[in-house]
Design a protein around this motif. Structure first.
Motif, PDB file in Angstrom:
ATOM      1  N   GLY A  48      59.502  35.093   7.411  1.00  0.00           N
ATOM      2  CA  GLY A  48      59.849  36.498   7.606  1.00  0.00           C
ATOM      3  C   GLY A  48      60.351  37.075   6.303  1.00  0.00           C
ATOM      4  N   VAL A  69      56.209  33.633   3.884  1.00  0.00           N
ATOM      5  CA  VAL A  69      55.417  33.919   5.079  1.00  0.00           C
ATOM      6  C   VAL A  69      55.875  35.218   5.726  1.00  0.00           C
ATOM      7  CG1 VAL A  69      54.872  33.118   7.414  1.00  0.00           C
ATOM      8  CG2 VAL A  69      54.926  31.484   5.517  1.00  0.00           C
ATOM      9  N   ASP A  70      54.909  36.061   6.062  1.00  0.00           N
ATOM     10  CA  ASP A  70      55.195  37.263   6.839  1.00  0.00           C
ATOM     11  C   ASP A  70      53.904  37.672   7.538  1.00  0.00           C
ATOM     12  OD1 ASP A  70      57.804  39.344   6.522  1.00  0.00           O
ATOM     13  OD2 ASP A  70      56.013  40.218   7.436  1.00  0.00           O
ATOM     14  N   LEU A  71      54.027  38.446   8.605  1.00  0.00           N
ATOM     15  CA  LEU A  71      52.847  38.945   9.323  1.00  0.00           C
ATOM     16  C   LEU A  71      52.376  40.298   8.798  1.00  0.00           C
ATOM     17  CD1 LEU A  71      53.441  38.051  13.088  1.00  0.00           C
ATOM     18  CD2 LEU A  71      51.471  37.410  11.688  1.00  0.00           C
ATOM     19  N   HIS A  72      53.201  40.955   7.990  1.00  0.00           N
ATOM     20  CA  HIS A  72      52.892  42.303   7.524  1.00  0.00           C
ATOM     21  C   HIS A  72      52.334  42.211   6.108  1.00  0.00           C
ATOM     22  CE1 HIS A  72      53.063  46.618   7.762  1.00  0.00           C
ATOM     23  NE2 HIS A  72      53.882  46.719   6.729  1.00  0.00           N
ATOM     24  N   GLU A  73      51.027  42.377   5.976  1.00  0.00           N
ATOM     25  CA  GLU A  73      50.363  42.183   4.690  1.00  0.00           C
ATOM     26  C   GLU A  73      50.902  43.089   3.585  1.00  0.00           C
ATOM     27  OE1 GLU A  73      48.348  40.145   2.129  1.00  0.00           O
ATOM     28  OE2 GLU A  73      47.926  39.700   4.235  1.00  0.00           O
ATOM     29  N   LYS A  96      50.031  34.953   5.125  1.00  0.00           N
ATOM     30  CA  LYS A  96      50.149  35.761   6.330  1.00  0.00           C
ATOM     31  C   LYS A  96      50.042  34.827   7.531  1.00  0.00           C
ATOM     32  CE  LYS A  96      48.291  39.772   8.795  1.00  0.00           C
ATOM     33  NZ  LYS A  96      47.244  40.814   8.841  1.00  0.00           N
ATOM     34  N   ALA A  97      51.140  34.678   8.269  1.00  0.00           N
ATOM     35  CA  ALA A  97      51.158  33.743   9.396  1.00  0.00           C
ATOM     36  C   ALA A  97      52.286  34.112  10.343  1.00  0.00           C
ATOM     37  CB  ALA A  97      51.336  32.305   8.900  1.00  0.00           C
ATOM     38  N   ASP A  98      52.164  33.609  11.559  1.00  0.00           N
ATOM     39  CA  ASP A  98      53.173  33.782  12.603  1.00  0.00           C
ATOM     40  C   ASP A  98      54.215  32.677  12.439  1.00  0.00           C
ATOM     41  OD1 ASP A  98      54.661  33.892  14.949  1.00  0.00           O
ATOM     42  OD2 ASP A  98      52.921  34.165  16.247  1.00  0.00           O
ATOM     43  N   GLU A 101      54.004  29.842  14.861  1.00  0.00           N
ATOM     44  CA  GLU A 101      52.832  28.959  14.853  1.00  0.00           C
ATOM     45  C   GLU A 101      52.424  28.736  13.404  1.00  0.00           C
ATOM     46  OE1 GLU A 101      51.808  27.482  17.483  1.00  0.00           O
ATOM     47  OE2 GLU A 101      52.969  28.633  18.956  1.00  0.00           O
ATOM     48  N   SER A 117      65.570  37.063  10.095  1.00  0.00           N
ATOM     49  CA  SER A 117      64.219  37.032  10.661  1.00  0.00           C
ATOM     50  C   SER A 117      64.066  36.111  11.860  1.00  0.00           C
ATOM     51  CB  SER A 117      63.206  36.611   9.583  1.00  0.00           C
ATOM     52  OG  SER A 117      63.471  35.301   9.099  1.00  0.00           O
ATOM     53  N   ASN A 120      63.129  37.151  15.542  1.00  0.00           N
ATOM     54  CA  ASN A 120      61.781  37.494  15.985  1.00  0.00           C
ATOM     55  C   ASN A 120      61.238  36.502  17.007  1.00  0.00           C
ATOM     56  OD1 ASN A 120      60.676  39.914  14.417  1.00  0.00           O
ATOM     57  ND2 ASN A 120      61.586  38.686  12.783  1.00  0.00           N
TER      58      ASN A 120
END
Length: 415
Positions: A48, A69-73, A96-98, A101, A117, A120
């Motif tokens: 996050g 790591v983050d999901l927001h590019e 970019k990953a959850d 997972e 983070s 989440n």
């Protein structure tokens, strides 16, 4: 209005801000120090990461190879750009990953890091899912919003219950211990960490276009959150937790009645005189000093008792604290980790109990690894002559609010 419009408005409100949650470089440095010595070039996973304030610090100051790591590019793009501009682009890999997972093999990292983070996926889920990623001796650092008031107001509870269920520091410590971790330290984040987040965010909110799709709702939620902090900020706050998986070679537990003769024998064998064995016997008879369930043993693989540690009630002035004494290891198990295991277990127990302060008279070359410092730094002193560096204190809750005065031990200590 679609969920996508609100999502886009939320991130538009936050883009370009230095932080995406309460924090500061000083807090990051404090948490890094609590994690203890790291390899020369540690492998760090920042989960996050947002625009990467922590990742940049860890790469620059700890010499780390950071996987961020983050999901927001767009946040990852911002981090890559900043890292290149700072000349450390080759030390930060963005993914970019959850965070629930993750695609990394077990044991891949010396340090797993998550500032503002873990909520989440939830504190307990983070503890469970991220543990496998740690290499032997690795540490997990995460910050979590917690209740700091004993009785939070109805307004604060109503607000947080609809967003994220808060626990106390002791409650989160208990969750970490149950998940198989020891606590290396905690750090209560100062109000200035909230200012570093809300200051720029508040300025952005004042200039945001409220007519943009989703922005009016995003602004309303942001202002409600900031208003809650303004009116009820003394009731909750962020705390950093620095954790390490417990040493599975030693099973730690409260003593049983059957252990008492063995405990007496270990104390007699571990010390030059029988005084410590007699001290434990005397403390067992002191109802004001003895704290049921805080007399702990560490078992070897064969089930035999290898080490012992005891917490009893003492005071600094009139303020309750606990004394750690004695700590003893059977001669055949010394220098193998049994002593560290049982000390960490009783310190974790003290945190779960909500104790704030542990006093110790011990070897200044050994006990600082658990976070102990010279008691004199806090104007805490014994009533008898002892080398200054040997009288130590550990502040358990990270609050910094420490009583001052003379230490009052139970009568059994004879001081």
């Amino acid at each position: 209005m679609s969920d996508n419009a609100l999502y886009d408005a939320f991130f538009a409100l936050h883009h370009g801000l230095p932080r995406q949650g309460p924090g500061s470089d000083n807090t990051s440095r404090r948490l890094l120090a609590l994690a203890g010595p790291l390899p020369k070039r540690p492998r760090v996973l920042d989960l996050g990461c947002g625009p990467g304030r922590s990742a940049l610090l860890l790469a620059a100051e700890a010499g780390a190879q950071v996987t961020a790591v983050d999901l927001h590019e767009p946040f990852l793009d911002e981090l890559r750009h900043t890292a290149q501009a700072c000349g450390i682009g080759d030390t930060i890999l963005t993914v970019k990953a959850d965070m629930a997972e993750l695609p990394f093999p077990d044991g891949s990292f010396d340090l797993v890091w998550a500032e503002s983070s873990a909520y989440n996926i939830g504190f307990d889920t983070a503890l469970r899912k991220w543990r496998r990623l740690l290499a032997p001796g690795g540490s997990l650092v995460l910050t979590e919003c917690e209740w700091t008031a004993e009785e939070p107001s109805a307004e604060a509870r109503a607000f947080w219950d609809q967003h994220y269920a808060l626990r106390t520091t002791a409650g989160n410590t208990a969750a970490a211990v149950t998940a198989g971790y020891n606590v290396l330290g905690v750090h209560r984040q100062p109000e200035s960490d909230w200012d570093e987040y809300y200051g720029p965010l508040g300025e952005r909110a004042e200039t945001a276009d409220a007519t943009a799709p989703g922005m009016a709702q995003a602004l309303a939620a942001t202002r409600a959150e900031m208003g809650m902090r303004r009116d009820h900020g003394t009731e909750y706050g962020y705390t950093g937790h620095v954790l390490r998986p417990a040493d599975t070679r030693w099973h730690t537990r409260p003593e049983t009645e059957a252990d008492i003769p063995v405990v007496r024998a270990i104390n007699a064998a571990a010390f030059a005189t029988a005084e410590e064995a007699g001290l434990v016997d005397a403390l067992r008879l002191d109802g004001d000093a003895w704290l049921p369930g805080t007399s702990y043993v560490a078992e070897a693989a064969d089930g035999s008792v290898a080490a012992y540690a005891l917490l009893t009630r003492c005071h600094v002035g009139d303020v309750p604290a606990v004394a750690l004494a004695p700590v003893a290891v059977a001669p055949e198990h010394q220098r193998k980790g049994a002593g560290q295991a049982v000390v960490r277990a009783v310190l974790d127990l003290a945190r779960v109990r909500g104790e704030r302060l542990v006093l110790l008279l011990g070897h200044p070359g050994y006990y600082p690894r658990f976070g102990f410092e010279a008691a004199s730094r806090y104007s805490i002193r014994p009533t008898f002559e002892v080398p200054d560096e040997a009288m130590m204190v550990l502040v358990l809750d990270g609050s910094g609010g420490v009583p001052q005065g003379s230490i009052r031990y139970p009568a059994a200590f004879g001081v």
